[in-house]
Scaffold this motif. Structure first.
Motif, PDB file in Angstrom:
ATOM      1  N   ASN A 431       0.831  -1.203   0.000  1.00  0.00           N
ATOM      2  CA  ASN A 431       0.000   0.000   0.000  1.00  0.00           C
ATOM      3  C   ASN A 431       0.869   1.258   0.000  1.00  0.00           C
ATOM      4  O   ASN A 431       0.598   2.211  -0.724  1.00  0.00           O
ATOM      5  CB  ASN A 431      -0.933  -0.030   1.212  1.00  0.00           C
ATOM      6  CG  ASN A 431      -1.969   1.066   1.156  1.00  0.00           C
ATOM      7  OD1 ASN A 431      -2.538   1.326   0.096  1.00  0.00           O
ATOM      8  ND2 ASN A 431      -2.200   1.720   2.276  1.00  0.00           N
ATOM      9  N   LEU A 434       2.231   1.859  -3.361  1.00  0.00           N
ATOM     10  CA  LEU A 434       1.207   2.320  -4.308  1.00  0.00           C
ATOM     11  C   LEU A 434       0.839   3.775  -4.057  1.00  0.00           C
ATOM     12  O   LEU A 434       0.595   4.532  -4.995  1.00  0.00           O
ATOM     13  CB  LEU A 434      -0.031   1.424  -4.211  1.00  0.00           C
ATOM     14  CG  LEU A 434       0.174  -0.004  -4.712  1.00  0.00           C
ATOM     15  CD1 LEU A 434      -1.018  -0.880  -4.359  1.00  0.00           C
ATOM     16  CD2 LEU A 434       0.397  -0.023  -6.221  1.00  0.00           C
ATOM     17  N   LEU A 435       0.821   4.164  -2.771  1.00  0.00           N
ATOM     18  CA  LEU A 435       0.516   5.559  -2.452  1.00  0.00           C
ATOM     19  C   LEU A 435       1.577   6.475  -3.041  1.00  0.00           C
ATOM     20  O   LEU A 435       1.284   7.533  -3.591  1.00  0.00           O
ATOM     21  CB  LEU A 435       0.428   5.750  -0.939  1.00  0.00           C
ATOM     22  CG  LEU A 435      -0.848   5.214  -0.281  1.00  0.00           C
ATOM     23  CD1 LEU A 435      -0.734   5.264   1.239  1.00  0.00           C
ATOM     24  CD2 LEU A 435      -2.062   6.005  -0.752  1.00  0.00           C
ATOM     25  N   ARG A 437       3.435   5.863  -5.599  1.00  0.00           N
ATOM     26  CA  ARG A 437       3.241   5.914  -7.052  1.00  0.00           C
ATOM     27  C   ARG A 437       2.126   6.873  -7.419  1.00  0.00           C
ATOM     28  O   ARG A 437       2.207   7.602  -8.390  1.00  0.00           O
ATOM     29  CB  ARG A 437       2.885   4.520  -7.578  1.00  0.00           C
ATOM     30  CG  ARG A 437       4.068   3.645  -7.824  1.00  0.00           C
ATOM     31  CD  ARG A 437       3.639   2.230  -8.084  1.00  0.00           C
ATOM     32  NE  ARG A 437       2.943   2.043  -9.358  1.00  0.00           N
ATOM     33  CZ  ARG A 437       3.546   1.798 -10.520  1.00  0.00           C
ATOM     34  NH1 ARG A 437       4.844   1.738 -10.579  1.00  0.00           N
ATOM     35  NH2 ARG A 437       2.837   1.611 -11.621  1.00  0.00           N
ATOM     36  N   LYS A 438       1.088   6.856  -6.614  1.00  0.00           N
ATOM     37  CA  LYS A 438      -0.055   7.718  -6.881  1.00  0.00           C
ATOM     38  C   LYS A 438       0.388   9.180  -6.869  1.00  0.00           C
ATOM     39  O   LYS A 438      -0.058   9.977  -7.699  1.00  0.00           O
ATOM     40  CB  LYS A 438      -1.126   7.474  -5.828  1.00  0.00           C
ATOM     41  CG  LYS A 438      -2.524   7.575  -6.351  1.00  0.00           C
ATOM     42  CD  LYS A 438      -3.466   6.807  -5.446  1.00  0.00           C
ATOM     43  CE  LYS A 438      -4.633   7.628  -4.984  1.00  0.00           C
ATOM     44  NZ  LYS A 438      -5.413   6.930  -3.964  1.00  0.00           N
TER      45      LYS A 438
ATOM     46  N   TRP B 335      -1.274  -3.352 -10.171  1.00  0.00           N
ATOM     47  CA  TRP B 335      -1.441  -2.982  -8.758  1.00  0.00           C
ATOM     48  C   TRP B 335      -2.086  -1.615  -8.608  1.00  0.00           C
ATOM     49  O   TRP B 335      -2.848  -1.380  -7.677  1.00  0.00           O
ATOM     50  CB  TRP B 335      -0.088  -3.015  -8.041  1.00  0.00           C
ATOM     51  CG  TRP B 335       0.288  -4.375  -7.558  1.00  0.00           C
ATOM     52  CD1 TRP B 335       1.129  -5.265  -8.146  1.00  0.00           C
ATOM     53  CD2 TRP B 335      -0.188  -5.025  -6.360  1.00  0.00           C
ATOM     54  NE1 TRP B 335       1.208  -6.414  -7.407  1.00  0.00           N
ATOM     55  CE2 TRP B 335       0.419  -6.293  -6.308  1.00  0.00           C
ATOM     56  CE3 TRP B 335      -1.068  -4.659  -5.335  1.00  0.00           C
ATOM     57  CZ2 TRP B 335       0.177  -7.200  -5.262  1.00  0.00           C
ATOM     58  CZ3 TRP B 335      -1.302  -5.548  -4.301  1.00  0.00           C
ATOM     59  CH2 TRP B 335      -0.688  -6.809  -4.265  1.00  0.00           C
ATOM     60  N   ASP B 336      -1.751  -0.715  -9.525  1.00  0.00           N
ATOM     61  CA  ASP B 336      -2.341   0.628  -9.409  1.00  0.00           C
ATOM     62  C   ASP B 336      -3.858   0.545  -9.541  1.00  0.00           C
ATOM     63  O   ASP B 336      -4.585   1.250  -8.863  1.00  0.00           O
ATOM     64  CB  ASP B 336      -1.780   1.561 -10.487  1.00  0.00           C
ATOM     65  CG  ASP B 336      -0.291   1.786 -10.303  1.00  0.00           C
ATOM     66  OD1 ASP B 336       0.111   2.118  -9.187  1.00  0.00           O
ATOM     67  OD2 ASP B 336       0.452   1.587 -11.271  1.00  0.00           O
ATOM     68  N   HIS B 339      -5.326  -0.861  -6.442  1.00  0.00           N
ATOM     69  CA  HIS B 339      -5.043  -0.079  -5.239  1.00  0.00           C
ATOM     70  C   HIS B 339      -6.297   0.491  -4.594  1.00  0.00           C
ATOM     71  O   HIS B 339      -6.428   0.510  -3.373  1.00  0.00           O
ATOM     72  CB  HIS B 339      -4.060   1.053  -5.573  1.00  0.00           C
ATOM     73  CG  HIS B 339      -3.535   1.755  -4.357  1.00  0.00           C
ATOM     74  ND1 HIS B 339      -3.192   3.072  -4.341  1.00  0.00           N
ATOM     75  CD2 HIS B 339      -3.337   1.312  -3.105  1.00  0.00           C
ATOM     76  CE1 HIS B 339      -2.794   3.406  -3.139  1.00  0.00           C
ATOM     77  NE2 HIS B 339      -2.870   2.365  -2.361  1.00  0.00           N
ATOM     78  N   LEU B 342      -7.496  -2.139  -2.465  1.00  0.00           N
ATOM     79  CA  LEU B 342      -6.572  -2.460  -1.371  1.00  0.00           C
ATOM     80  C   LEU B 342      -6.675  -1.423  -0.260  1.00  0.00           C
ATOM     81  O   LEU B 342      -6.735  -1.765   0.930  1.00  0.00           O
ATOM     82  CB  LEU B 342      -5.137  -2.525  -1.914  1.00  0.00           C
ATOM     83  CG  LEU B 342      -4.062  -2.849  -0.866  1.00  0.00           C
ATOM     84  CD1 LEU B 342      -4.280  -4.232  -0.270  1.00  0.00           C
ATOM     85  CD2 LEU B 342      -2.661  -2.750  -1.463  1.00  0.00           C
ATOM     86  N   GLU B 343      -6.703  -0.161  -0.643  1.00  0.00           N
ATOM     87  CA  GLU B 343      -6.825   0.896   0.367  1.00  0.00           C
ATOM     88  C   GLU B 343      -8.053   0.703   1.241  1.00  0.00           C
ATOM     89  O   GLU B 343      -8.010   0.854   2.458  1.00  0.00           O
ATOM     90  CB  GLU B 343      -6.945   2.263  -0.331  1.00  0.00           C
ATOM     91  CG  GLU B 343      -5.644   2.935  -0.616  1.00  0.00           C
ATOM     92  CD  GLU B 343      -5.858   4.344  -1.162  1.00  0.00           C
ATOM     93  OE1 GLU B 343      -6.624   4.489  -2.128  1.00  0.00           O
ATOM     94  OE2 GLU B 343      -5.264   5.290  -0.602  1.00  0.00           O
ATOM     95  N   LEU B 346      -7.707  -2.293   3.618  1.00  0.00           N
ATOM     96  CA  LEU B 346      -6.864  -1.999   4.778  1.00  0.00           C
ATOM     97  C   LEU B 346      -7.592  -1.071   5.748  1.00  0.00           C
ATOM     98  O   LEU B 346      -7.402  -1.151   6.954  1.00  0.00           O
ATOM     99  CB  LEU B 346      -5.545  -1.365   4.334  1.00  0.00           C
ATOM    100  CG  LEU B 346      -4.656  -2.264   3.478  1.00  0.00           C
ATOM    101  CD1 LEU B 346      -3.386  -1.543   3.065  1.00  0.00           C
ATOM    102  CD2 LEU B 346      -4.310  -3.548   4.216  1.00  0.00           C
TER     103      LEU B 346
END
Lengths: 506, 906
Positions: A431, A434-435, A437-438, B335-336, B339, B342-343, B346
């Motif tokens: 996570n 990915l954050l 990357r965002k 994965w993006d 995401h 996933l967020e 979690l």
């Protein structure tokens, strides 16, 4: 004095030095070029390969100290930017962005772009020299004249030839971003060769039908032939050291001729032309038009092996190189791989020494300058064409290149898909990545020039966006090691006018 | 045994995480010897009655049910690779009984019953009734849960509303800080699609079903419009029935026949997150659905299995090249893209962050354009059935759909009412690959999306448009889509364009394209607009575009068409030329296969007007029952249909035509070919579908703009207004008009819905369903269509009824609402629905008028009961402009009042 001719002068001066010095000189040249392994370069190269591997393992992104400021990085990356816009609606090409980043000092890549004046169409080329930049420079300046001459219909050719005798001769092409000129004496030699070519064309023209593929091939091969002829002794037995030294270097190249919806790409060696195609759903497809002429190209290897006696099959391609030396399997110039054994012993050995004759040199020619010619009919979905030397393709894939240019067009950043760096990662760790990357995805491209955008991302791109540390380090490497990490890079991105193509007549 | 091991190895390669359970299974099957799955590797037989294509859980279930109905020896199942190797091996296995419609609920309940049954026989299905915990992050989601809770009475689903604290008790690991509450559904659970598939295939084999693996269907042949044989790469099988259960590949299989069978499906990327084992994870952990976060998470053999339905899905295999094998089908994970899920995972289960990833699996799934399953007989080829489009919940559907499909084959019909899921709901446009590719971006998100009333898709729009569409848009129309047709829902004059130019390219910014929205369960944002449109239709003139309605011409040389229609229709179609009748087309149970208007254009020529959604379906029904001497032509796309309604319509229309429109010359329920304006040949019906005085004009398309413009020009002085679908719907609900597909279905008879006066038992010829209806007439009905007016409902502050609300009589549950609407004249909420009569033991008793009238009624809206006044007949609404003919006409009424039927006076 302009850069280009200085380069030739330089080499010429070098060749005036004594033999020992010449050898040192060629070693320096050889060291710089990954494309060409000379005999005495072998030892150095072996050492370099090892070092190379070691360096590569430590190339992971790291919290490195930044040697250059962001401003300095920008000024280095943008030093050779060039952009040209065409007036809209008149041609299928809207504009082009171009840039170069040197690794060799001076750079061995060249580029040229020109509009055809007596016919329609735009010519764009990138050239990657080796063993020195001389051949690439000469070709970049001469090739488009040869091509356009081949494209002229018989009447225009006569008209053009005639005009050369008048005080106001016609121009064949209009070059953009051409900043060099030949020194006087070679200019005359080249002019005479070209005039002879025009005469030959006039004689031939009546006999054959025009065919685009053959016209391009003829232009490449004729220029290559002229380079050879100009280097060899004249009837008086005198050798011109300038033209001879040009003939000792070589160059690969990729040229696109775009005329309305018709696009022809002529390719010799390991440059590439990749088309950026946008699908109905706004995703990008990279259409690679060219196939490199190197040992990864099995058809090419087979061709060469077949052209020589069976007992040479183990030597003609060795260590993934032609005769163990040359990485590209086709090139212009490089007559050390083309001339007969007699010329080699009478000229090459005489002026440059035995080591300039490649090992196992039995049945020349081993090398050809004949291009592959690829035709593509442009559609409104074809948004741009990227021509680039292997310095770019060594680092990033055609699809990445197309995505980067595509995102540059739309003003947004895309990243290559995330590959998890290791197994058994915890979900919160993923996570976090990915954050990050965002965040990277939000940033806008820094460069207005797409070629610069490509170079910046090729060198500094990570899965999280541009890493300034990495970029700064790669740009501040000392001259003696920089070639290990990156080759000269030349990129030209040609943007098509979709509206024009939509309404373009067949 | 050998083959089973080989199979296991193949699976193991792909999903190591499940190897433990598989190895256990292999052991057990070796112990009870011969009980293991024996897959034949021989060539298929040269003939069989039924060929099932697809060895996933769906195909397995169809074969299993066929076997149980005694057709085991006559059934062959062919699978292109290995059984259970399609989508089933990686799917989530979730089974949720709460579905958007009753038919889907019943099918799912039937599936669960089957898995319980199999488990009780010692067969492994992985069924675990873990219950499911559904969480609400918003008030509207909580409203949905309250509506589900109140609806659960009708659908016989056990469920319980929970406070956030109670949610935490059911599942301590979730974060409840941001939730309003939850809904606990104890009957939900999980099953293992792969195990289930193997179990039922082995059962089916016991009953004689032949299973051929590595056998690819190459072609499906038909003879005289019916399935005749199937060609596979291992040989040809002559057969009577073909069942396309190819799941992910079903659209492609549909294209292996001539004509193509439309199976509109498109793949999107779909993710399953598997963790490594979690120490101490409670195996009884319920399935968590956090729809507002688009996610679900479940326990799976000591690990977590999680996934979801992202709001914007990513189409896969966009070039239309569907990979042939399961292995190629798997795509690299993005994965993006995952995401967003996933967020949320979690966030909902904070401890999940510490879980170690095993793998993220990107197994693309195929979705239909309306997010519904695709079942039933194909309209293109008889005895070609489809059971596909199970959109990731194949295991929920497999049991029930398998049973229903097998029943259709063996008995010719099924006890499940599945018309809303039938493959015949589609048109050709739905199977267009690019349409599908655009549409499926938003389809998966519907699973967990907050679906408000009158949900509209935003992709695949502006596809079918009537010739007057640009004018309607200029007039401020806000559009809804039905069968691909853009139909105005309401008009917002502030968006109306005063200028004359219209930019056809769609690029013009002057008139925004607006899609209808409601976005609330209370008073909708369009209320005031619709009120004005309603008023115009009642008091002045309203004009509405009905072009989407199905229009079919039927004719013959002699009187064959009359005879044929007499048999298909329950009303008497042998009326004078120029008359129009409303008639049902009944099935043998007396249920409505179609409800339509028939105009007798000439002696042997009828024009049929049917509901929009019936365009494919009613043609299939007619094709089945009409002799070849009767010609049928779908003229839907040839005519633009404009309806003008309101007291001034007669005067308005007479301004444009020379024909005398007085009731004497052109009575109610008749048809005339009119010249209007400068145009000719306009088929004019003197009736409306909402009960107002008015006309429906069927205008040849090239005249449509002309007629429309003329009407609008002169309409101005009468105060003419555009009326959208919501206004006409309000009109018809208030007048107690039933619509097919909303109120009427294949299980509802005319006697139950006050339409027996349209059934002519004594017309002298037999018709489909006559016996059933006669029997019902003698025995009495067990349900009755009623209109309920809510007495104490506050329009502004209370939640509105939107359909599906339970009805209580004297405090006891008796039925469910079908359609609802606000009655602008009554100034009350109007609910239409069916009332039943249960005795103490829950059996249905006879329902009489007295029973209906003697009760006190309540309608339950999201947990609050409102008193309601009941109507059995269409009411007469007060009007300033009474019309004798209309007053006399009641769409819904008692059988005794036959004298009121009006026919053409020649």
């Amino acid at each position: 004095m302009v850069v280009g001719s200085a380069r030739i002068m330089n080499i010429t001066r070098n060749f005036k030095l004594k033999r020992q010095q010449l050898q040192q000189c060629s070693r320096t040249l050889g060291f710089g070029s990954r494309k060409l392994l000379t005999v005495d370069g072998d030892a150095a190269d072996g050492a370099r390969l090892c070092r190379c591997r070691r360096f590569h393992t430590s190339r992971e992104p790291r919290a490195s100290f930044a040697k250059l400021s962001p401003q300095e990085v920008d000024s280095i990356l943008r030093a050779n930017e060039y952009n040209h816009e065409f007036s809209s609606g008149t041609t299928s090409v809207k504009s082009y962005d171009s840039n170069q980043l040197a690794s060799n000092n001076p750079i061995e890549d060249t580029r040229s772009e020109a509009s055809c004046l007596l016919t329609t169409g735009l010519l764009v080329g990138v050239f990657d020299g080796h063993g020195g930049g001389a051949c690439a420079q000469v070709i970049a300046k001469r090739l488009f004249h040869y091509i356009t001459a081949c494209l002229l219909p018989p009447d225009s050719l006569k008209q053009y030839s005639a005009s050369l005798q008048t005080p106001s001769p016609l121009d064949l092409i209009k070059s953009y971003n051409d900043k060099v000129q030949f020194v006087d004496d070679v200019r005359d030699i080249y002019r005479n060769s070209f005039l002879q070519f025009l005469r030959d064309l006039n004689d031939l023209n009546d006999k054959k039908n025009f065919e685009m593929h053959r016209a391009l091939e003829d232009a490449f091969l004729r220029l290559d032939n002229d380079l050879s002829r100009e280097a060899l002794p004249k009837d008086d037995g005198k050798v011109n050291m300038k033209t001879l030294s040009v003939a000792m270097t070589g160059s690969v190249g990729c040229v696109a001729h775009i005329d309305g919806a018709h696009m022809h790409v002529a390719n010799v060696g390991d440059c590439n032309a990749v088309l950026g195609v946008r699908t109905d759903t706004n995703s990008w497809i990279a259409k690679k038009l060219t196939l490199e002429h190197n040992t990864f190209n099995q058809a090419e290897v087979d061709r060469i092996v077949k052209e020589h006696p069976h007992n040479e099959s183990n030597t003609v391609i060795k260590m993934e190189r032609l005769l163990g030396q040359l990485a590209p399997l086709r090139a212009l110039g490089d007559f050390r791989y083309k001339w007969s054994k007699e010329i080699m012993s009478s000229i090459v050995t005489k002026y440059f020494g035995d080591q300039m004759v490649p090992p196992n040199y039995y049945t020349p020619p081993y090398l050809t300058g004949k291009p592959d010619v690829i035709y593509h009919r442009l559609t409104p979905r074809d948004k741009f064409l990227v021509l680039a030397t292997d310095g770019l393709w060594d680092i990033i894939s055609p699809l990445q290149v197309v995505r980067l240019v595509g995102e540059h067009m739309s003003g947004k950043v895309t990243l290559s898909p995330l590959k998890l760096p290791r197994k058994n990662m915890k979900l919160w760790e993923i996570n976090e990545m990915l954050l990050q990357r965002k965040e990277g995805l939000k940033t806008k491209p820094k460069d207005t020039n797409a070629a610069t955008h490509l170079i910046r991302n090729a060198l500094g791109g990570t899965e999280y966006g541009i890493d300034h540390g990495k970029l700064s380090q790669l740009l501040s490497l000392p001259d003696d090691v920089v070639r290990v990490f990156r080759d000269d890079i030349t990129i030209t991105v040609i943007y098509f006018d979709s509206e024009f193509l939509r309404h373009c007549p067949v | 045994m050998l083959s089973r091991c080989g199979h296991w190895n193949a699976i193991k390669r792909k999903c190591t995480a499940r190897s433990i359970s598989h190895s256990r299974n292999v052991l057990s099957s070796s112990n009870d010897g011969g009980n293991g799955l024996q897959i034949e590797h021989t060539t298929p037989p040269s003939s069989a009655r039924v060929v099932v294509c697809g060895g996933g859980v769906m195909g397995a279930s169809v074969a299993y049910h066929l076997a149980k109905l005694g057709w085991g020896n006559e059934t062959v199942l062919v699978e292109q690779s290995r059984v259970g190797g399609g989508t089933t091996w990686h799917s989530s296995g979730l089974i949720g009984v709460f579905k958007p419609s009753l038919s889907q609920v019943k099918l799912t309940q039937s599936s669960i019953e089957m898995y319980r049954d199999l488990e009780s026989k010692g067969l492994n299905t992985g069924w675990k009734q873990s219950g499911s915990l559904n969480l609400a992050r918003t008030r509207d989601r909580m409203t949905i849960f309250r509506r589900m809770k109140s609806q659960s009475v009708s659908w016989d689903i056990d469920c319980e509303l929970l406070s956030p604290e109670q949610c935490k008790q059911y599942c301590p690991m979730i974060n409840v800080d941001d939730i309003y509450g939850g809904l606990w559904i104890p009957g939900d659970g999980v099953a293992d699609p792969y195990e289930t598939c193997l179990s039922i295939i082995s059962e089916a084999q016991k009953y004689g079903v032949k299973v051929i693996e590595n056998c690819k269907v190459k072609k499906v042949n038909e003879t005289n419009g019916s399935v005749s044989s199937v060609e596979t790469d291992l040989g040809k099988i002559d057969c009577e029935y073909f069942i396309n259960c190819a799941g992910f590949w079903a659209r492609g299989v549909g294209q292996l026949s001539e004509p193509f069978v439309k199976v509109p499906l498109h793949a999107v990327e779909h993710y399953y997150l598997h963790t490594k084992p979690i120490p101490g994870l409670d195996p009884s952990t319920p399935v968590i659905r956090d729809q507002d976060g688009y996610i679900y998470i479940r326990e799976n053999n000591g690990r977590f299995l999680a996934g979801g339905f992202e709001p914007v899905a990513k189409p896969a295999f966009e070039d239309g090249k569907i990979p042939a094998s399961s292995r190629e089908r798997n795509l690299p994970e993005d994965w993006d893209h995952f995401h967003i899920l996933l967020e949320q995972l979690l966030h909902r289960v904070p401890t999940l962050g510490g879980a170690v990833l095993d793998r993220l699996c990107n197994g693309p799934e195929a979705f239909s354009p309306d997010c519904k399953w695709i079942v039933g007989e194909a309209p293109e080829i008889r005895k070609y059935l489809v059971a596909a489009g199970m959109k990731t919940v194949g295991v929920s559907a497999a049991g029930g759909v398998g049973l229903a499909t097998a029943e259709i084959i063996v008995n010719g019909e099924t006890s499940f009412d599945m018309y809303e899921l039938e493959v015949s709901r589609f048109l050709g446009l739905h199977n267009n690959r690019k349409f599908l590719r655009d549409r499926v971006k938003e389809v998966p998100g519907m699973h967990y999306g907050l679906i408000y009333p009158f949900h509209e898709f935003h992709t695949g729009r502006n596809l079918r448009m009537s010739p007057v569409y640009p004018k309607l848009r200029e007039a401020g129309a806000v559009f809804g889509q039905v069968m691909g047709y853009e139909r105005p829902t309401w008009f917002e004059p502030k968006y109306a364009e005063s200028g004359e130019s219209y930019d056809w390219s769609g690029k013009g910014n002057s008139i925004p394209y607006r899609i209808g929205y409601t976005n609330t369960f209370g008073k909708p944002p369009w209320f005031d607009f619709v009120a004005e449109e309603y008023a115009a239709c009642r008091e002045t003139v309203g004009i509405s575009d009905y072009s989407s309605f199905t229009k079919i011409d039927l004719w013959s040389k002699g009187d064959e068409v009359v005879k044929a229609l007499q048999f298909v229709c329950s009303n008497d179609v042998d009326v004078p030329v120029g008359s129009i009748i409303h008639t049902g087309m009944q099935n043998k149970y007396g249920g409505y296969e179609n409800d339509c208007s028939l105009a007798r254009i000439s002696e042997n020529h009828y024009m049929m007007i049917a509901p929009t959604i019936q365009q494919t379906r009613c043609k299939v029904w007619l094709q089945k029952h009409l002799p070849s001497t009767v010609a049928m032509s779908d003229v839907t796309s040839m005519f633009t249909s404009l309806c003008i309604m309101g007291p001034f319509t007669r005067t308005l229309l007479s301004e444009h035509t020379d024909t005398d429109l007085s009731p004497k010359n052109f009575p109610f329920f008749t048809f005339k070919m009119l010249d209007i304006g400068l145009a000719n040949g306009i088929r004019t019906f003197n009736l409306t579908h909402t009960g107002e005085l008015g006309y429906v004009l069927y205008i040849p398309n090239e005249f449509a703009l002309h007629v429309y413009s003329r009407l609008l020009e002169t309409g101005e002085k009468y105060g003419m207004k555009h009326a959208g679908y919501y206004a006409t719907r309000a009109l018809r609900v208030e007048k107690f008009y039933a619509f097919w597909g909303q109120d009427l279905d294949t299980r509802t008879t005319p006697l139950e819905c006050g339409r027996v006066w349209r059934v002519k038992f004594d017309k002298g010829v037999d018709f489909i369903g006559r016996d059933a209806l006669l029997k019902q007439r003698d025995e009495g009905v067990k349900r009755m269509y009623v209109q309920l007016l809510l007495e104490d409902h506050d329009l502004e502050t209370d939640l509105w009824p939107w359909g599906g609300e339970p009805i209580y009589r004297n405090g006891k549950y008796v039925g469910m609402c079908t359609t609802t609407g606000y009655g602008f004249t009554f100034k009350k909420q109007v609910c239409l629905g069916f009332v039943e009569n249960y005795n103490q033991s829950g059996d249905k008793q006879r329902v009489t008028n007295e029973y209906i009238i003697s009760g006190d009624y309540e309608v339950d809206i999201a947990g609050i009961r409102y008193n309601a006044k009941v109507n059995l007949h269409s009411p007469n609404l007060p009007t300033k402009f009474p019309d004798v003919e209309r007053e006399a006409y009641q769409a819904t009424r008692d059988k005794n009042e036959e004298s009121l039927v009006v026919t053409a006076i020649r």
